[in-house]
Design a protein around this motif. Structure first.
Motif, PDB file in Angstrom:
ATOM      1  N   CYS A  25      -3.826   1.562  -3.436  1.00 60.90           N
ATOM      2  CA  CYS A  25      -4.832   2.331  -2.704  1.00 60.90           C
ATOM      3  C   CYS A  25      -6.123   1.514  -2.621  1.00 60.90           C
ATOM      4  N   VAL A  26      -6.625   1.354  -1.417  1.00 65.16           N
ATOM      5  CA  VAL A  26      -7.827   0.561  -1.177  1.00 65.16           C
ATOM      6  C   VAL A  26      -8.892   1.466  -0.571  1.00 65.16           C
ATOM      7  N   THR A  27     -10.094   1.439  -1.119  1.00 65.09           N
ATOM      8  CA  THR A  27     -11.148   2.294  -0.582  1.00 65.09           C
ATOM      9  C   THR A  27     -11.520   1.873   0.835  1.00 65.09           C
ATOM     10  N   GLU A  28     -11.805   2.865   1.660  1.00 69.88           N
ATOM     11  CA  GLU A  28     -12.135   2.580   3.057  1.00 69.88           C
ATOM     12  C   GLU A  28     -13.373   1.707   3.181  1.00 69.88           C
ATOM     13  N   ALA A  29     -14.261   1.770   2.178  1.00 71.88           N
ATOM     14  CA  ALA A  29     -15.530   1.047   2.272  1.00 71.88           C
ATOM     15  C   ALA A  29     -15.318  -0.455   2.401  1.00 71.88           C
ATOM     16  N   VAL A  30     -14.412  -1.021   1.580  1.00 73.10           N
ATOM     17  CA  VAL A  30     -14.225  -2.473   1.635  1.00 73.10           C
ATOM     18  C   VAL A  30     -13.432  -2.879   2.873  1.00 73.10           C
ATOM     19  N   VAL A  31     -12.542  -2.004   3.328  1.00 72.52           N
ATOM     20  CA  VAL A  31     -11.794  -2.306   4.551  1.00 72.52           C
ATOM     21  C   VAL A  31     -12.743  -2.332   5.748  1.00 72.52           C
ATOM     22  N   ALA A  32     -13.596  -1.317   5.836  1.00 69.33           N
ATOM     23  CA  ALA A  32     -14.535  -1.248   6.962  1.00 69.33           C
ATOM     24  C   ALA A  32     -15.494  -2.433   6.956  1.00 69.33           C
ATOM     25  N   ARG A  33     -15.958  -2.824   5.789  1.00 74.13           N
ATOM     26  CA  ARG A  33     -16.876  -3.970   5.720  1.00 74.13           C
ATOM     27  C   ARG A  33     -16.175  -5.255   6.152  1.00 74.13           C
ATOM     28  N   SER A  34     -14.918  -5.398   5.767  1.00 71.39           N
ATOM     29  CA  SER A  34     -14.189  -6.607   6.172  1.00 71.39           C
ATOM     30  C   SER A  34     -13.995  -6.656   7.684  1.00 71.39           C
ATOM     31  N   PHE A 384      -8.112   4.972   1.192  1.00 72.27           N
ATOM     32  CA  PHE A 384      -8.630   6.294   0.830  1.00 72.27           C
ATOM     33  C   PHE A 384     -10.125   6.410   1.078  1.00 72.27           C
ATOM     34  N   GLY A 385     -10.512   7.634   1.405  1.00 71.07           N
ATOM     35  CA  GLY A 385     -11.924   7.976   1.548  1.00 71.07           C
ATOM     36  C   GLY A 385     -12.300   8.978   0.471  1.00 71.07           C
ATOM     37  N   ALA A 400     -16.326  14.634   2.752  1.00 67.34           N
ATOM     38  CA  ALA A 400     -17.176  14.457   3.930  1.00 67.34           C
ATOM     39  C   ALA A 400     -16.542  13.510   4.938  1.00 67.34           C
ATOM     40  N   ASP A 401     -15.376  12.957   4.595  1.00 70.35           N
ATOM     41  CA  ASP A 401     -14.582  12.173   5.540  1.00 70.35           C
ATOM     42  C   ASP A 401     -13.614  13.113   6.255  1.00 70.35           C
ATOM     43  N   PRO A 402     -13.007  12.673   7.364  1.00 74.06           N
ATOM     44  CA  PRO A 402     -12.121  13.589   8.092  1.00 74.06           C
ATOM     45  C   PRO A 402     -10.899  13.999   7.278  1.00 74.06           C
ATOM     46  N   TYR A 403     -10.343  13.053   6.509  1.00 71.26           N
ATOM     47  CA  TYR A 403      -9.198  13.304   5.637  1.00 71.26           C
ATOM     48  C   TYR A 403      -9.354  12.440   4.392  1.00 71.26           C
ATOM     49  N   PRO A 404      -8.706  12.808   3.291  1.00 72.80           N
ATOM     50  CA  PRO A 404      -8.750  11.928   2.121  1.00 72.80           C
ATOM     51  C   PRO A 404      -8.127  10.565   2.405  1.00 72.80           C
ATOM     52  N   SER A 405      -7.020  10.564   3.153  1.00 73.67           N
ATOM     53  CA  SER A 405      -6.349   9.313   3.513  1.00 73.67           C
ATOM     54  C   SER A 405      -6.771   8.907   4.918  1.00 73.67           C
ATOM     55  N   ILE A 406      -7.407   7.749   5.021  1.00 71.21           N
ATOM     56  CA  ILE A 406      -7.854   7.260   6.326  1.00 71.21           C
ATOM     57  C   ILE A 406      -6.716   6.544   7.048  1.00 71.21           C
ATOM     58  N   GLY A 407      -5.769   6.025   6.287  1.00 71.32           N
ATOM     59  CA  GLY A 407      -4.609   5.357   6.862  1.00 71.32           C
ATOM     60  C   GLY A 407      -3.605   5.063   5.769  1.00 71.32           C
ATOM     61  N   PRO A 458       2.308  23.796  -0.910  1.00 72.91           N
ATOM     62  CA  PRO A 458       2.651  22.529  -0.241  1.00 72.91           C
ATOM     63  C   PRO A 458       1.393  21.719   0.059  1.00 72.91           C
ATOM     64  N   ARG A 459       1.445  20.435  -0.246  1.00 72.84           N
ATOM     65  CA  ARG A 459       0.308  19.555   0.015  1.00 72.84           C
ATOM     66  C   ARG A 459       0.805  18.247   0.602  1.00 72.84           C
ATOM     67  N   ARG A 460       0.006  17.689   1.473  1.00 72.35           N
ATOM     68  CA  ARG A 460       0.348  16.397   2.045  1.00 72.35           C
ATOM     69  C   ARG A 460       0.246  15.331   0.953  1.00 72.35           C
ATOM     70  N   ILE A 461       1.288  14.549   0.806  1.00 80.33           N
ATOM     71  CA  ILE A 461       1.335  13.567  -0.274  1.00 80.33           C
ATOM     72  C   ILE A 461       0.197  12.562  -0.157  1.00 80.33           C
ATOM     73  N   THR A 462      -0.119  12.143   1.058  1.00 86.79           N
ATOM     74  CA  THR A 462      -1.198  11.167   1.216  1.00 86.79           C
ATOM     75  C   THR A 462      -2.541  11.740   0.770  1.00 86.79           C
TER      76      THR A 462
END
Length: 495
Positions: A25-34, A384-385, A400-407, A458-462
């Protein structure tokens, strides 16, 4: 950092540790910055003007934004700069925003709305009934006391509580009693002092309400009789229109009263007003759960729906109302795919926002394939967000993100909802039926799932995985932008 290779960075981080079946799991922050996913306030200004066809003298309404310096203040600055010679009307939901941040004290909000509605009803039916005027005077006095920073705890004739006309706590927490009159202040002062003595109150006040001159005079009862205090007179003619708006509280009508957030100590409504005025625009802050109330405060040239999770339902509300006003959600403001949803302040002074990553699923697939190529391990990857959890101490829902899993990578995209039977209930039931430990274990091993059994939610696994990662990462303040999850069943057949 911008232009860093997030694929190789992730590989270098996990290659000596990763095992088959792991979830990286990689935080969205470092992906977006890259990806260099940044936008400036000035770029948002041009985007808003173009999409809403609004000029700098226009009026924009902002609907139900979350209250956050990190998440929304620069977005609001862009909105205000887009109409820097015009006006911004901000509707804030009360008492909390959609993620649980306090906007206004809950007791104050419910009390003030109730007082305004009661006043409106009394004014409609009073006719020439003197008793109605008595109640009207007391409510007008209570509204004024609220504006002066007092907390109204009881109005005897309305709430049935207290032995004085009005019972208050002052800003220092002292217990005060108030008697309301229309002419005899000395006589009323003597009366309220007796009440204060009987009720062991910390002080006593007199409020004289003149319905003809539309003035409220307030004085300390003891000081009046001793000649050491004079009444302070407050005209209220200009307040009647505010009181008539029964489902709206304006920033202007509550005076200097502050509603600091219990955790950050920030009064977000005043911070938002300051941000708007700093751009040159006029500001109107409305505390109300009726978004359509913005139309009562002048012509609206454009609407920006600031809510994250309720944005589509709010948009549909305006459409069902028949509005033809150009309208955007926060997803429509700025570059795709998410606009400014999930954006964070990158540089407050320079006016730069970091956005959510682009092509997040593709990034996850690329990382997955690169790790398999380098290590031979079959893993899944998730970006993840914010985690989808509500803090039981603060009441804040962190998402405050649209979903916990951004991708996520392909295997997780195929995963079903996580659900199952409540094993603890089955075990306790069979134990009470006299089953042995061995019999219970055998039954659980062979029992097929049943629709009649009580199941887990029931919960979404992501969503579960992303929330776990966010909690472990500590919002990245612990320097843990990559989290590895092991032994978590996530395949469709094993979920």
């Amino acid at each position: 950092m911008p232009t860093d290779d997030i694929v190789e960075i992730t590989l270098d981080t996990v290659k000596d540790t990763v095992q088959d079946g792991d979830i990286v799991c990689v935080t969205e922050a470092v992906v977006a910055r890259s990806q260099n996913r940044y936008v400036t306030v000035d770029e948002l200004v041009q985007d808003l003007r173009c999409k809403l066809s609004v000029g700098e003298e226009g009026t924009l309404a902002v609907i139900s934004p979350i209250v956050s310096r990190n998440r929304f203040v620069l977005v609001l600055s862009a909105i205000a700069r887009a109409v820097r010679r015009g006006k911004v009307v901000v509707q804030l939901s009360v008492p909390y925003d959609e993620v649980g941040n306090q906007v206004m004290d809950e007791d104050f909000a419910s009390s003030r709305f109730r007082l305004k509605k009661t006043l409106g009803s009394l004014l409609e039916v009073r006719g020439n009934t003197p008793q109605m005027n008595v109640l009207i005077r007391e409510i007008l006095a209570a509204l004024k006391f609220q504006e002066l920073g007092f907390t109204v705890t009881a109005i005897r004739k309305i709430t049935g509580k207290g032995i004085a006309d009005i019972t208050l706590h002052d800003p220092q927490g002292r217990h005060l009693v108030v008697e309301v009159t229309f002419e005899d202040m000395p006589g009323t002062a003597e009366k309220v002092l007796r009440i204060a003595s009987d009720s062991e109150a910390d002080g006593a006040l007199v409020a004289a309400v003149d319905l003809q001159t539309r003035e409220i005079a307030i004085v300390d009862a003891a000081g009046l009789l001793e000649g050491t205090a004079k009444p302070h007179v407050y005209p209220y003619s200009d307040r009647l229109a505010l009181y008539d708006a029964r489902d709206v509280i304006t920033l202007g009508e509550i005076g200097d009263r502050l509603f600091p957030h219990p955790i950050t100590g920030i009064d977000y409504a005043r911070m938002y007003a300051k941000a708007i005025e700093a751009e040159g625009a006029k500001c109107e802050i409305l505390y109300t759960n009726n978004p359509l109330a913005v139309f009562n405060y002048g012509h609206i040239d454009g609407i920006v729906i600031g809510a994250v999770h309720e944005r589509e339902s709010l948009k549909n509300l305006f459409l069902s109302f028949g509005t033809k006003t150009p309208m955007l959600t926060v997803k429509d403001v700025g570059p795709g795919p998410w606009g400014v949803i999930g954006s964070n302040v990158s540089d407050l002074e320079a006016g730069i926002l970091k956005l959510l990553p682009d092509n997040a699923d593709d990034v996850c697939d690329t990382i997955k394939n690169r790790v398999e190529e380098a290590t031979g391990k079959d893993i899944e990857v998730l970006i993840f967000g914010d985690g989808a959890y509500k803090d039981p101490d603060t009441g804040i829902y962190e998402l405050a993100d649209p979903y916990p899993s951004i991708g996520c990578s392909a295997g997780l995209r195929k995963a079903s909802l996580r659900q199952g039977t409540k094993l603890k209930l089955l075990v306790e039931t069979m134990f009470r039926q006299g089953r042995s430990r061995e019999e219970i274990a055998k039954e659980l091993a062979t029992r097929p799932p049943s629709r009649d059994s009580l199941g887990t939610t029931p919960r979404r696994i992501t969503g579960i995985l992303a929330t776990m990662a966010d909690l472990a990462a500590g919002s990245a303040d612990a320097g843990t932008p990559i989290v590895l999850i092991r032994n978590f069943p996530h395949k469709s057949q094993g979920a």
